[in-house]
Design a protein around this motif. Structure first.
Motif, PDB file in Angstrom:
ATOM      1  N   ASN A  92      42.479  81.066  67.900  1.00 55.75           N
ATOM      2  CA  ASN A  92      43.620  81.072  66.978  1.00 55.75           C
ATOM      3  C   ASN A  92      43.479  79.974  65.920  1.00 55.75           C
ATOM      4  N   ASP A  93      43.066  78.787  66.365  1.00 58.35           N
ATOM      5  CA  ASP A  93      42.859  77.689  65.417  1.00 58.35           C
ATOM      6  C   ASP A  93      41.757  78.031  64.423  1.00 58.35           C
ATOM      7  N   TRP A  94      40.707  78.651  64.912  1.00 58.28           N
ATOM      8  CA  TRP A  94      39.593  79.041  64.041  1.00 58.28           C
ATOM      9  C   TRP A  94      40.057  80.073  63.015  1.00 58.28           C
ATOM     10  N   LYS A  95      40.859  81.045  63.451  1.00 55.93           N
ATOM     11  CA  LYS A  95      41.360  82.062  62.526  1.00 55.93           C
ATOM     12  C   LYS A  95      42.240  81.428  61.440  1.00 55.93           C
ATOM     13  N   LYS A  96      43.065  80.466  61.829  1.00 56.06           N
ATOM     14  CA  LYS A  96      43.901  79.768  60.849  1.00 56.06           C
ATOM     15  C   LYS A  96      43.027  79.023  59.838  1.00 56.06           C
ATOM     16  N   ALA A  97      42.018  78.330  60.351  1.00 55.47           N
ATOM     17  CA  ALA A  97      41.121  77.584  59.458  1.00 55.47           C
ATOM     18  C   ALA A  97      40.372  78.535  58.529  1.00 55.47           C
ATOM     19  N   GLU A  98      39.975  79.681  59.051  1.00 60.65           N
ATOM     20  CA  GLU A  98      39.270  80.665  58.225  1.00 60.65           C
ATOM     21  C   GLU A  98      40.191  81.195  57.123  1.00 60.65           C
ATOM     22  N   THR A  99      41.442  81.463  57.462  1.00 68.60           N
ATOM     23  CA  THR A  99      42.411  81.933  56.476  1.00 68.60           C
ATOM     24  C   THR A  99      42.615  80.885  55.388  1.00 68.60           C
ATOM     25  N   GLN A 100      42.742  79.621  55.785  1.00 65.28           N
ATOM     26  CA  GLN A 100      42.909  78.536  54.809  1.00 65.28           C
ATOM     27  C   GLN A 100      41.678  78.421  53.914  1.00 65.28           C
ATOM     28  N   ASN A 102      39.604  80.819  53.150  1.00 68.04           N
ATOM     29  CA  ASN A 102      39.597  81.977  52.245  1.00 68.04           C
ATOM     30  C   ASN A 102      40.572  81.777  51.085  1.00 68.04           C
ATOM     31  N   ARG A 103      41.747  81.239  51.396  1.00 66.57           N
ATOM     32  CA  ARG A 103      42.727  80.966  50.332  1.00 66.57           C
ATOM     33  C   ARG A 103      42.177  79.941  49.347  1.00 66.57           C
ATOM     34  N   ALA A 104      41.569  78.894  49.875  1.00 64.34           N
ATOM     35  CA  ALA A 104      41.000  77.855  49.005  1.00 64.34           C
ATOM     36  C   ALA A 104      39.887  78.443  48.136  1.00 64.34           C
ATOM     37  N   THR A 105      39.092  79.336  48.691  1.00 64.89           N
ATOM     38  CA  THR A 105      38.020  79.981  47.925  1.00 64.89           C
ATOM     39  C   THR A 105      38.607  80.828  46.803  1.00 64.89           C
ATOM     40  N   GLU A 106      39.679  81.558  47.104  1.00 61.20           N
ATOM     41  CA  GLU A 106      40.340  82.374  46.081  1.00 61.20           C
ATOM     42  C   GLU A 106      40.915  81.486  44.974  1.00 61.20           C
ATOM     43  N   GLN A 107      41.537  80.368  45.359  1.00 60.85           N
ATOM     44  CA  GLN A 107      42.092  79.448  44.371  1.00 60.85           C
ATOM     45  C   GLN A 107      40.988  78.858  43.501  1.00 60.85           C
ATOM     46  N   LEU A 108      39.877  78.530  44.112  1.00 57.92           N
ATOM     47  CA  LEU A 108      38.746  77.998  43.359  1.00 57.92           C
ATOM     48  C   LEU A 108      38.230  79.043  42.370  1.00 57.92           C
ATOM     49  N   ALA A 109      38.171  80.289  42.804  1.00 57.06           N
ATOM     50  CA  ALA A 109      37.729  81.358  41.904  1.00 57.06           C
ATOM     51  C   ALA A 109      38.695  81.490  40.729  1.00 57.06           C
ATOM     52  N   ASP A 110      40.001  81.404  40.994  1.00 56.31           N
ATOM     53  CA  ASP A 110      41.004  81.484  39.929  1.00 56.31           C
ATOM     54  C   ASP A 110      40.841  80.337  38.928  1.00 56.31           C
ATOM     55  N   VAL A 111      40.625  79.133  39.451  1.00 58.77           N
ATOM     56  CA  VAL A 111      40.443  77.962  38.579  1.00 58.77           C
ATOM     57  C   VAL A 111      39.166  78.120  37.756  1.00 58.77           C
TER      58      VAL A 111
END
Length: 128
Positions: A92-100, A102-111
């Motif tokens: 569960n912790d790993w899945k949360k970290a993976e989701t975070q 992925n979000r950071a990667t998407e934000q970086l792509a947007d920037v």
């Protein structure tokens, strides 16, 4: 200082080729440890002696009755439940970290896209 291995002790092999070949096997010492300069022991079912530095003594519960066997099974089931719970929490912790991540990667792509657009705008303005 460790205790010397004795006849009847149960051991497992580690950090050697034989350990890979007999993974998970518990060996029984056929005799007491010998040769103080290079400690070794004979193992039941193993040809020749074996270096003690690659052996780890293990405690194997003595099963004398069906009730002992039942109790040991219950103890192992409980250990398995605890282990599974820890593994589930880790997953569960790993899945949360993976989701975070992925979000950071998407934000970086947007920037990155915003920066490219800003660069184009600046180049266009500079060319006017």
């Amino acid at each position: 200082m460790r205790d010397k291995l004795k006849k009847g002790d149960m051991v497992v092999m580690h950090t050697c080729v034989e350990a890979v070949l007999s993974e998970g096997r518990v060996w029984k010492c056929a005799a007491d440890e010998f040769n103080p300069s290079s400690p070794a022991v004979f193992l039941e079912g193993f040809s020749g002696h074996f270096a003690v530095e690659f052996l780890q003594k293990v405690d194997v519960p003595v099963i004398e009755s069906e009730m002992d066997l039942y109790n040991e099974i219950q103890r192992l089931k409980q250990e398995l439940r605890v282990s599974n719970k820890k593994n589930e929490q880790f997953l569960n912790d790993w899945k949360k970290a993976e989701t975070q991540a992925n979000r950071a990667t998407e934000q970086l792509a947007d920037v990155t896209i915003e920066l490219k657009n800003l660069k184009r705008s600046l180049l266009m303005e500079a060319g006017k």
